[in-house]
Design a protein around this motif. Structure first.
Motif, PDB file in Angstrom:
ATOM      1  N   GLY A  58      25.144  23.066 -56.638  1.00  0.00           N
ATOM      2  CA  GLY A  58      24.894  21.801 -56.706  1.00  0.00           C
ATOM      3  C   GLY A  58      23.558  21.570 -56.952  1.00  0.00           C
ATOM      4  O   GLY A  58      23.117  20.397 -57.066  1.00  0.00           O
ATOM      5  N   GLY A  59      22.610  22.323 -57.180  1.00  0.00           N
ATOM      6  CA  GLY A  59      21.235  22.313 -57.372  1.00  0.00           C
ATOM      7  C   GLY A  59      21.255  21.719 -58.562  1.00  0.00           C
ATOM      8  O   GLY A  59      21.953  21.695 -59.779  1.00  0.00           O
ATOM      9  N   ARG A  60      19.955  20.885 -58.856  1.00  0.00           N
ATOM     10  CA  ARG A  60      19.545  20.013 -60.344  1.00  0.00           C
ATOM     11  C   ARG A  60      18.588  20.832 -61.199  1.00  0.00           C
ATOM     12  O   ARG A  60      18.204  20.225 -62.209  1.00  0.00           O
ATOM     13  N   ARG A  61      18.079  22.039 -60.612  1.00  0.00           N
ATOM     14  CA  ARG A  61      16.833  22.466 -61.204  1.00  0.00           C
ATOM     15  C   ARG A  61      17.710  23.571 -62.104  1.00  0.00           C
ATOM     16  O   ARG A  61      17.691  24.576 -61.665  1.00  0.00           O
ATOM     17  N   ILE A  62      17.757  23.041 -63.383  1.00  0.00           N
ATOM     18  CA  ILE A  62      18.491  24.130 -64.256  1.00  0.00           C
ATOM     19  C   ILE A  62      17.569  24.251 -65.398  1.00  0.00           C
ATOM     20  O   ILE A  62      16.965  23.428 -66.122  1.00  0.00           O
ATOM     21  N   THR A  63      17.912  25.567 -65.929  1.00  0.00           N
ATOM     22  CA  THR A  63      17.017  25.913 -67.189  1.00  0.00           C
ATOM     23  C   THR A  63      18.198  26.197 -68.130  1.00  0.00           C
ATOM     24  O   THR A  63      19.272  26.585 -67.905  1.00  0.00           O
ATOM     25  N   LEU A  64      17.740  25.983 -69.539  1.00  0.00           N
ATOM     26  CA  LEU A  64      18.653  26.091 -70.504  1.00  0.00           C
ATOM     27  C   LEU A  64      18.111  26.899 -71.669  1.00  0.00           C
ATOM     28  O   LEU A  64      16.996  26.865 -71.942  1.00  0.00           O
ATOM     29  N   THR A  65      18.868  28.113 -71.843  1.00  0.00           N
ATOM     30  CA  THR A  65      18.084  29.101 -72.893  1.00  0.00           C
ATOM     31  C   THR A  65      19.110  28.934 -74.070  1.00  0.00           C
ATOM     32  O   THR A  65      20.512  29.343 -74.119  1.00  0.00           O
ATOM     33  N   TYR A  66      18.635  28.689 -75.320  1.00  0.00           N
ATOM     34  CA  TYR A  66      19.586  28.625 -76.472  1.00  0.00           C
ATOM     35  C   TYR A  66      19.307  30.088 -77.220  1.00  0.00           C
ATOM     36  O   TYR A  66      18.199  30.409 -77.278  1.00  0.00           O
ATOM     37  N   THR A  67      20.482  30.393 -77.707  1.00  0.00           N
ATOM     38  CA  THR A  67      20.670  31.839 -78.403  1.00  0.00           C
ATOM     39  C   THR A  67      21.139  31.602 -79.680  1.00  0.00           C
ATOM     40  O   THR A  67      22.112  31.311 -79.751  1.00  0.00           O
ATOM     41  N   PRO A  68      20.497  31.972 -80.695  1.00  0.00           N
ATOM     42  CA  PRO A  68      21.207  32.270 -82.116  1.00  0.00           C
ATOM     43  C   PRO A  68      22.290  33.348 -81.913  1.00  0.00           C
ATOM     44  O   PRO A  68      22.135  34.400 -81.240  1.00  0.00           O
ATOM     45  N   ASP A  69      23.139  33.327 -83.089  1.00  0.00           N
ATOM     46  CA  ASP A  69      24.108  34.438 -83.191  1.00  0.00           C
ATOM     47  C   ASP A  69      23.373  35.810 -83.788  1.00  0.00           C
ATOM     48  O   ASP A  69      23.005  35.347 -84.918  1.00  0.00           O
ATOM     49  N   THR A  70      23.373  36.726 -83.188  1.00  0.00           N
ATOM     50  CA  THR A  70      22.541  38.012 -83.649  1.00  0.00           C
ATOM     51  C   THR A  70      23.654  38.975 -84.191  1.00  0.00           C
ATOM     52  O   THR A  70      23.280  40.087 -84.293  1.00  0.00           O
TER      53      THR A  70
END
Length: 76
Positions: A58-70
């Motif tokens: 339920g934590g709200r400290r979220i990181t997002l990692t965007y990754t291209p198709d390699t």
């Protein structure tokens, strides 16, 4: 102008969400998000992160990692 959910899908990008509290990670289902929020929904980190919380703790400290198709493209 930034990314939309449909632009990420069309570009074969993926997003991994990580919880800074319990250290779990999960790949986001971009097609399901598109179906729920609309194809033109903004998908930049600052648009998405405030709406997210960890499904485990339920934590709200979220990181997002965007990754291209390699994956290799057809080289023929």
């Amino acid at each position: 102008m930034g990314w939309t959910l449909q632009k990420l899908i069309d570009g074969r990008m993926s997003i991994t969400a990580g919880c800074l509290d319990c250290h779990r990670h999960r790949n986001l289902d971009l097609a399901a998000l598109r179906d729920r929020l609309g194809a033109d929904a903004p998908a930049m980190e600052w648009d998405m992160r405030p709406r997210m919380k960890c499904a485990e703790c339920g934590g709200r400290r979220i990181t997002l990692t965007y990754t291209p198709d390699t994956s290799p493209k057809n080289l023929r």
